[in-house]
Write an enzyme that holds these catalytic residues in place. Structure first.
Site, PDB file in Angstrom:
ATOM      1  N   ASP A 193       2.735  -6.245  -9.384  1.00 19.57           N
ATOM      2  CA  ASP A 193       3.802  -5.639  -8.591  1.00 19.57           C
ATOM      3  C   ASP A 193       4.007  -6.563  -7.390  1.00 19.57           C
ATOM      4  O   ASP A 193       3.035  -7.108  -6.845  1.00 19.57           O
ATOM      5  CB  ASP A 193       3.413  -4.247  -8.079  1.00 19.57           C
ATOM      6  CG  ASP A 193       3.524  -3.157  -9.144  1.00 19.57           C
ATOM      7  OD1 ASP A 193       3.819  -3.471 -10.317  1.00 19.57           O
ATOM      8  OD2 ASP A 193       3.295  -1.980  -8.787  1.00 19.57           O
ATOM      9  N   HIS A 242      -0.971  -2.403  -4.073  1.00 16.88           N
ATOM     10  CA  HIS A 242      -0.029  -2.873  -3.048  1.00 16.88           C
ATOM     11  C   HIS A 242      -0.762  -3.142  -1.727  1.00 16.88           C
ATOM     12  O   HIS A 242      -1.555  -2.322  -1.278  1.00 16.88           O
ATOM     13  CB  HIS A 242       1.130  -1.906  -2.838  1.00 16.88           C
ATOM     14  CG  HIS A 242       1.812  -1.587  -4.132  1.00 16.88           C
ATOM     15  ND1 HIS A 242       2.588  -0.475  -4.312  1.00 16.88           N
ATOM     16  CD2 HIS A 242       1.825  -2.244  -5.332  1.00 16.88           C
ATOM     17  CE1 HIS A 242       3.054  -0.453  -5.560  1.00 16.88           C
ATOM     18  NE2 HIS A 242       2.598  -1.518  -6.203  1.00 16.88           N
ATOM     19  N   SER A 294      -2.084   6.933  -0.247  1.00 15.15           N
ATOM     20  CA  SER A 294      -3.021   7.445   0.742  1.00 15.15           C
ATOM     21  C   SER A 294      -2.228   7.834   1.996  1.00 15.15           C
ATOM     22  O   SER A 294      -1.011   7.703   2.043  1.00 15.15           O
ATOM     23  CB  SER A 294      -4.037   6.357   1.092  1.00 15.15           C
ATOM     24  OG  SER A 294      -3.393   5.335   1.843  1.00 15.15           O
ATOM     25  N   CYS A 346       7.640  -0.368   1.926  1.00 19.73           N
ATOM     26  CA  CYS A 346       7.807  -0.135   0.487  1.00 19.73           C
ATOM     27  C   CYS A 346       9.267   0.104   0.112  1.00 19.73           C
ATOM     28  O   CYS A 346       9.731  -0.355  -0.919  1.00 19.73           O
ATOM     29  CB  CYS A 346       7.028   1.102   0.055  1.00 19.73           C
ATOM     30  SG  CYS A 346       5.255   1.009   0.289  1.00 19.73           S
TER      31      CYS A 346
END
Ligand code: DAV
Length: 367
Positions: A193, A242, A294, A346
């Site tokens: 990713d 990520h 998270s 993001c």
């Protein structure tokens, strides 16, 4: 003439950005890879609702957060582009697997800009195999206006890409496995990713994660060639997916490091005189739904330039940290969007920042 696509790092003055869309988001079918990166508290939700559209009220509230983000970015003088709306709940079948989709909410995960080139990530979740469909109109347009365009090799995402023996239910065992460099994806074929990479001029950093394997990192290394140094950073993190809530540069010479995920490879940063900063804890309430991340989304910030940063409006300690660093926090409400697994970094992909390719590190090379 500067290229319409031009971005070398995370902090040069932002001129154009893609902001994701959450409309049409679907709950991913609950497979090994999804389970490896979500929390037990939500496993029942995935089990029951995998393949269905995300609850409409959640989508509507998150879409409003994104609209507000676009308004704020435009107010700061940034050009905002959006991907297509896609119905991600549609089922599909390839010769190797069947699934349905996820969303087009996180351009950071899917695409990476390196200089004047757009690189489409192969991804690793089956629900993200067709994520490019949301971005094709935009990328075709950038290509027609001069950008370079590369799609990394498409994985088969067949069963061989996932480790059938990965201890899915034993969350505690993952610490030991992560320390050995073992994650739920195998080395069958390249996968990554884009959000597992972070760009700092000629130096680009990456982590081996649940969704980025060494094969994918090696593909990127050869693809980038001699003009860049791609370096793997290791973190004490049982569940990496990520880098942008783990290790976040906020300017040339400053990086935020997640205190719960210490970085094992800081030597280059220290030697180069970088300030290593510990961000404050997030204020996301314990009962706030976070289906895919998270609570560390508080450090998932977007730099508009070296002196301006987007910070979630409830994260006062984070905003104060930036003020003390001489960086103006621009507060935007983003809690509803956070539930989908990301924050400002993001949800965006910086297509153009005003700046050139530079070196920010002392490699100790002979003169
Ligand atoms: O859970 O800290 C957040 C980034 C996901 N795109 C985490 C990862």
């Amino acid at each position: 003439m500067p290229s319409v696509v031009n971005s070398h790092n995370e902090w040069d003055p932002l001129e154009e950005v893609i902001v994701g869309r959450v409309e049409g988001a679907a709950v991913p079918p609950f497979d090994v890879a999804v389970k490896a990166n979500t929390y037990p508290r939500y496993w029942d939700f995935f089990e029951r609702h995998g393949g269905e559209p995300f609850p409409e009220e959640l989508v509507r509230a998150a879409a409003a957060d994104l609209d507000e983000l676009c308004t704020v970015l435009k107010g700061e003088g940034v050009t905002v582009r959006r991907p297509e709306v896609v119905d991600w709940s549609r089922r599909y079948e390839t010769p190797d697997f069947a699934s349905s989709g996820l969303y087009g909410a996180m351009p950071r995960d899917f695409m990476m800009v390196v200089g004047n080139e757009i690189i489409e990530a192969p991804m690793a979740w089956r629900s993200r195999f067709f994520e490019y469909r949301a971005y094709r109109e935009l990328i075709k347009d950038y290509f027609q206006r001069g950008a370079r365009w590369t799609a990394a090799p498409k994985p088969t995402m067949g069963d061989e890409l996932y480790d059938a023996d990965y201890p899915i239910d034993a969350v505690e065992e993952r610490h030991a496995l992560a320390a050995e460099g073992r994650f739920c994806t195998t080395e069958f074929e390249p996968c990554f990713d884009a959000a597992d990479f972070t760009r700092m001029g000629r130096d680009i950093f990456v982590q081996r994660s649940q969704v980025t394997n060494r094969f994918g990192i090696e593909w990127m290394r050869r693809h980038l060639g001699d003009a860049y140094r791609l370096q793997v950073l290791r973190f004490e993190d049982p569940n990496p997916m990520h880098m942008d809530a783990t290790f976040v540069p906020i300017g040339p010479g400053r990086v935020l490091v997640n205190p719960e995920r210490p970085c094992l490879d800081l030597e280059l940063f220290r030697r180069s005189g970088w300030e290593i900063l510990t961000p404050p804890d997030s204020l996301i309430p314990a009962d706030h739904p976070l289906y895919m991340s998270s609570r560390w989304l508080s450090m998932n910030v977007l730099m508009i330039d070296e002196r301006r940063v987007l910070v979630e409006k409830h994260e006062e300690p984070t905003a104060r940290m930036f003020e003390q660093l001489g960086i103006r926090p621009i507060r935007v409400g983003f809690r509803n969007f956070n539930s989908f697994g990301g924050s400002f970094h993001c949800a965006t992909c910086d297509v153009r920042r005003r700046g050139e390719l530079e070196t920010y590190f002392d490699h100790g090379d002979p003169a």
